[in-house]
Design an enzyme around this catalytic site. Structure first.
Site, PDB file in Angstrom:
ATOM      1  N   GLU A  25       0.830  -1.227   0.000  1.00  0.00           N
ATOM      2  CA  GLU A  25       0.000   0.000   0.000  1.00  0.00           C
ATOM      3  C   GLU A  25       0.856   1.264   0.000  1.00  0.00           C
ATOM      4  O   GLU A  25       2.066   1.218   0.247  1.00  0.00           O
ATOM      5  CB  GLU A  25      -0.956   0.007   1.198  1.00  0.00           C
ATOM      6  CG  GLU A  25      -0.256   0.047   2.539  1.00  0.00           C
ATOM      7  CD  GLU A  25      -1.084   0.711   3.639  1.00  0.00           C
ATOM      8  OE1 GLU A  25      -1.536   1.852   3.445  1.00  0.00           O
ATOM      9  OE2 GLU A  25      -1.237   0.091   4.708  1.00  0.00           O
ATOM     10  N   VAL A 107      -5.520   0.398   2.963  1.00  0.00           N
ATOM     11  CA  VAL A 107      -5.680  -1.054   2.826  1.00  0.00           C
ATOM     12  C   VAL A 107      -6.887  -1.357   1.921  1.00  0.00           C
ATOM     13  O   VAL A 107      -6.806  -2.184   1.002  1.00  0.00           O
ATOM     14  CB  VAL A 107      -5.842  -1.720   4.214  1.00  0.00           C
ATOM     15  CG1 VAL A 107      -6.306  -3.168   4.080  1.00  0.00           C
ATOM     16  CG2 VAL A 107      -4.526  -1.648   4.981  1.00  0.00           C
ATOM     17  N   SER A 141     -13.341   1.821  10.089  1.00  0.00           N
ATOM     18  CA  SER A 141     -12.576   1.922   8.841  1.00  0.00           C
ATOM     19  C   SER A 141     -13.232   1.151   7.703  1.00  0.00           C
ATOM     20  O   SER A 141     -13.720   0.024   7.890  1.00  0.00           O
ATOM     21  CB  SER A 141     -11.168   1.381   9.062  1.00  0.00           C
ATOM     22  OG  SER A 141     -10.466   1.375   7.841  1.00  0.00           O
ATOM     23  N   ALA A 142     -13.182   1.743   6.519  1.00  0.00           N
ATOM     24  CA  ALA A 142     -13.650   1.063   5.304  1.00  0.00           C
ATOM     25  C   ALA A 142     -12.811  -0.184   5.014  1.00  0.00           C
ATOM     26  O   ALA A 142     -13.217  -1.042   4.221  1.00  0.00           O
ATOM     27  CB  ALA A 142     -13.611   2.024   4.121  1.00  0.00           C
ATOM     28  N   ASP A 143     -11.646  -0.303   5.653  1.00  0.00           N
ATOM     29  CA  ASP A 143     -10.817  -1.513   5.471  1.00  0.00           C
ATOM     30  C   ASP A 143     -11.613  -2.770   5.837  1.00  0.00           C
ATOM     31  O   ASP A 143     -11.439  -3.827   5.222  1.00  0.00           O
ATOM     32  CB  ASP A 143      -9.567  -1.468   6.363  1.00  0.00           C
ATOM     33  CG  ASP A 143      -8.568  -0.390   5.955  1.00  0.00           C
ATOM     34  OD1 ASP A 143      -8.767   0.265   4.915  1.00  0.00           O
ATOM     35  OD2 ASP A 143      -7.593  -0.206   6.711  1.00  0.00           O
ATOM     36  N   LYS A 160      -3.355  -1.736  15.716  1.00  0.00           N
ATOM     37  CA  LYS A 160      -2.855  -0.977  16.860  1.00  0.00           C
ATOM     38  C   LYS A 160      -3.958  -0.795  17.889  1.00  0.00           C
ATOM     39  O   LYS A 160      -5.132  -0.700  17.547  1.00  0.00           O
ATOM     40  CB  LYS A 160      -2.426   0.409  16.398  1.00  0.00           C
ATOM     41  CG  LYS A 160      -1.176   0.393  15.562  1.00  0.00           C
ATOM     42  CD  LYS A 160      -0.559   1.777  15.521  1.00  0.00           C
ATOM     43  CE  LYS A 160       0.769   1.722  14.796  1.00  0.00           C
ATOM     44  NZ  LYS A 160       0.664   2.163  13.412  1.00  0.00           N
TER      45      LYS A 160
HETATM   46  N1  PSU Z   1      -2.643   1.662  10.694  1.00  0.00           N
HETATM   47  C1  PSU Z   1      -1.296   1.689  10.804  1.00  0.00           C
HETATM   48  N2  PSU Z   1      -0.560   2.276   9.824  1.00  0.00           N
HETATM   49  C2  PSU Z   1      -1.148   2.841   8.718  1.00  0.00           C
HETATM   50  C3  PSU Z   1      -2.579   2.789   8.609  1.00  0.00           C
HETATM   51  C4  PSU Z   1      -3.272   2.200   9.618  1.00  0.00           C
HETATM   52  O1  PSU Z   1      -0.767   1.193  11.780  1.00  0.00           O
HETATM   53  O2  PSU Z   1      -0.449   3.381   7.848  1.00  0.00           O
HETATM   54  C5  PSU Z   1      -3.240   3.362   7.389  1.00  0.00           C
HETATM   55  C6  PSU Z   1      -3.551   2.239   6.385  1.00  0.00           C
HETATM   56  O3  PSU Z   1      -3.404   2.753   5.071  1.00  0.00           O
HETATM   57  C7  PSU Z   1      -5.011   1.942   6.668  1.00  0.00           C
HETATM   58  C8  PSU Z   1      -5.532   3.320   6.972  1.00  0.00           C
HETATM   59  O4  PSU Z   1      -5.703   1.348   5.586  1.00  0.00           O
HETATM   60  O5  PSU Z   1      -4.502   3.935   7.743  1.00  0.00           O
HETATM   61  C9  PSU Z   1      -6.843   3.284   7.721  1.00  0.00           C
HETATM   62  O6  PSU Z   1      -7.358   4.577   7.816  1.00  0.00           O
HETATM   63  P1  PSU Z   1      -8.864   4.774   8.341  1.00  0.00           P
HETATM   64  O7  PSU Z   1      -8.839   4.345   9.760  1.00  0.00           O
HETATM   65  O8  PSU Z   1      -9.118   6.250   8.177  1.00  0.00           O
HETATM   66  O9  PSU Z   1      -9.731   3.917   7.480  1.00  0.00           O
HETATM   67 MN    MN Z   2     -12.513   6.567   9.897  1.00  0.00          MN
END
Ligand code: PSU
Ligand code: MN
Length: 303
Positions: A25, A107, A141-143, A160
Site C-alpha cells: 500500500e 488497505v 474503517s472502510a478496510d 494498533k
Molecule cells: N494503521 C497503521 N498504519 C497505517 C494505517 C493504519 O498502523 O499506515 C493506514 C492504512 O493505510 C489503513 C488506513 O488502511 O490507515 C486506515 O485509515 P482509516 O482508519 O481512516 O480507514
Molecule cells: Mn474513519
C-alpha cells in the site's frame, strides 16, 4: 478496466507468466511514516519481497490511473508530498480518477486495485478498524468492509490499540472474514505480540495459508482473509509504555476535535512523537517481516 488500471512492466510480466506478486500500500508511505524513512522503508520492503522470490507491486493512484507497480521516482514523490497527498479509500476513487488526481491508497483501496490487477496477496503494517468510542462516532474503517467483500489476503501485524480490538474482531466476524494468527493463537497488537484477544485459527506455514485462501475462493465464498503476523520478539515494544502513549494520543485527538479520515494519521503520528524513534524502528521491522511472509505465501499459492 482498460484505461483505468496501469500495471508496471515488471508486474505485468510477472502476472502474465504466473510468477508470484505481492501488493503493497501507499498510505503507509504518505501518511503512515515520516519522510524520508517512509521512502527508504517502501524501497526496502520491495527489496525484501524480491529476495523472498516474489515481485512487489506498490499500489497508488497517480494522475488518475490505478497503478500496480510504481517507479522509485513515484514512491519518492508520494513520500516527499506526505500528508499533502489525498489519503484515498474506496469512496475517494471515483472523483480522483475523473479528475486525473493522485491518491495514496489505504488497505481498502489497495485491495480493490490488487484484485482488479489479479494480485491475491498484500502485505502491510496495520489495518484500520473500529475506533474506540465508535458506538457514538460510528468511526469504523472502510478496510473492514473491504475485507468482507474483496478476495485478497492481507498480511499485517494485527491492529494498533488505537482501535477497539474487541469490536474490530466482532465486525470481522459479522463480515465473514477469517482472522488467522501466524504461529500464534493470540491477535498481535502491532507493536506487541499480544493483545489479550484470540484469533479464529492458528496457522503455522505459508502452504496452509495458501490452502485456506484457495479453499475460500474456490468455494465461491469471496471476501478477504486477514493474516496477523506478530512482530519479531526482538523488535517488540514494552506494552505498558506503548499503551500509555496510545492513551495519551487518543486523549489529545479528542481534545483537538480530530475526526474523520484525519483520525488514524493523527494518532499514528502522535504515538510516534510520544515514543521517540523507537516505535518507528519497530514499525519498519514488522512491515519487512510481513512482506517476507506474504512473498512466501504468494509463492505457495502458485504451486
Ligand atoms: N494503521 C497503521 N498504519 C497505517 C494505517 C493504519 O498502523 O499506515 C493506514 C492504512 O493505510 C489503513 C488506513 O488502511 O490507515 C486506515 O485509515 P482509516 O482508519 O481512516 O480507514
Ligand atoms: Mn474513519
Amino acid at each position: 478496466m482498460k484505461g483505468y488500471l496501469e500495471l508496471s512492466p515488471a508486474v505485468k510480466a510477472a502476472l502474465m507468466s504466473g510468477e508470484p506478486v505481492v501488493a503493497l500500500e501507499s498510505t503507509i508511505i504518505s501518511h503512515g511514516m515520516p519522510y524520508p524513512q517512509s521512502v527508504e522503508t517502501a524501497l526496502r520492503v520491495e527489496e525484501t519481497v524480491r529476495e523472498a522470490g516474489a515481485v512487489p507491486a506498490t499500489i497508488a493512484v497517480i494522475g488518475g490511473k490505478l497503478k500496480a507497480g510504481l517507479t522509485n521516482d513515484e514512491i519518492e514523490y508520494l513520500g516527499n508530498k506526505g500528508p499533502a497527498v489525498i489519503k484515498a479509500s474506496r469512496r475517494d476513487l471515483p472523483v480522483l480518477v475523473a479528475r486525473g488526481a493522485d491518491g495514496a491508497t489505504t488497505v481498502a483501496t489497495t485491495m480493490i486495485i490488487a484484485h482488479l490487477a489479479g494480485i491475491r496477496v498484500f502485505a502491510t503494517g496495520g489495518i484500520g478498524g473500529v475506533h474506540r468510542g465508535a458506538e457514538t462516532t460510528m468511526d469504523i474503517s472502510a478496510d473492514l468492509e473491504e475485507l468482507g467483500r474483496t478476495p485478497v489476503m492481507v498480511v499485517c501485524a494485527g491492529a494498533k490499540a488505537i482501535l477497539d480490538l474487541g469490536l474490530t474482531l466482532e465486525y470481522l466476524e459479522t463480515k465473514g472474514v477469517p482472522v488467522i494468527g501466524y504461529g500464534t493463537e493470540e491477535l498481535p497488537a502491532f507493536y506487541t505480540r499480544k493483545s489479550g484477544f484470540k484469533v479464529d485459527y492458528r496457522i503455522d506455514t505459508p502452504e496452509e495459508l495458501a490452502a485456506a485462501f484457495r479453499a475460500q475462493q474456490e468455494m465461491g465464498l469471496g471476501g478477504g482473509m486477514l493474516v496477523t503476523n506478530p512482530i519479531p520478539e526482538e523488535y517488540s515494544m514494552d506494552p505498558v509504555r506503548i499503551n500509555a502513549a496510545i492513551d495519551q494520543a487518543i486523549e489529545d485527538s479528542r481534545r483537538l476535535g480530530i475526526h474523520g479520515k484525519e483520525t488514524t494519521p493523527y494518532l499514528l503520528a502522535r504515538v510516534k512523537e510520544l515514543t521517540g524513534g523507537d516505535s518507528l524502528a519497530s514499525n519498519i521491522q514488522l512491515v519487512l517481516n510481513n512482506a517476507r511472509l506474504a512473498a512466501h505465501t504468494a509463492r505457495a499459492l502458485m504451486e
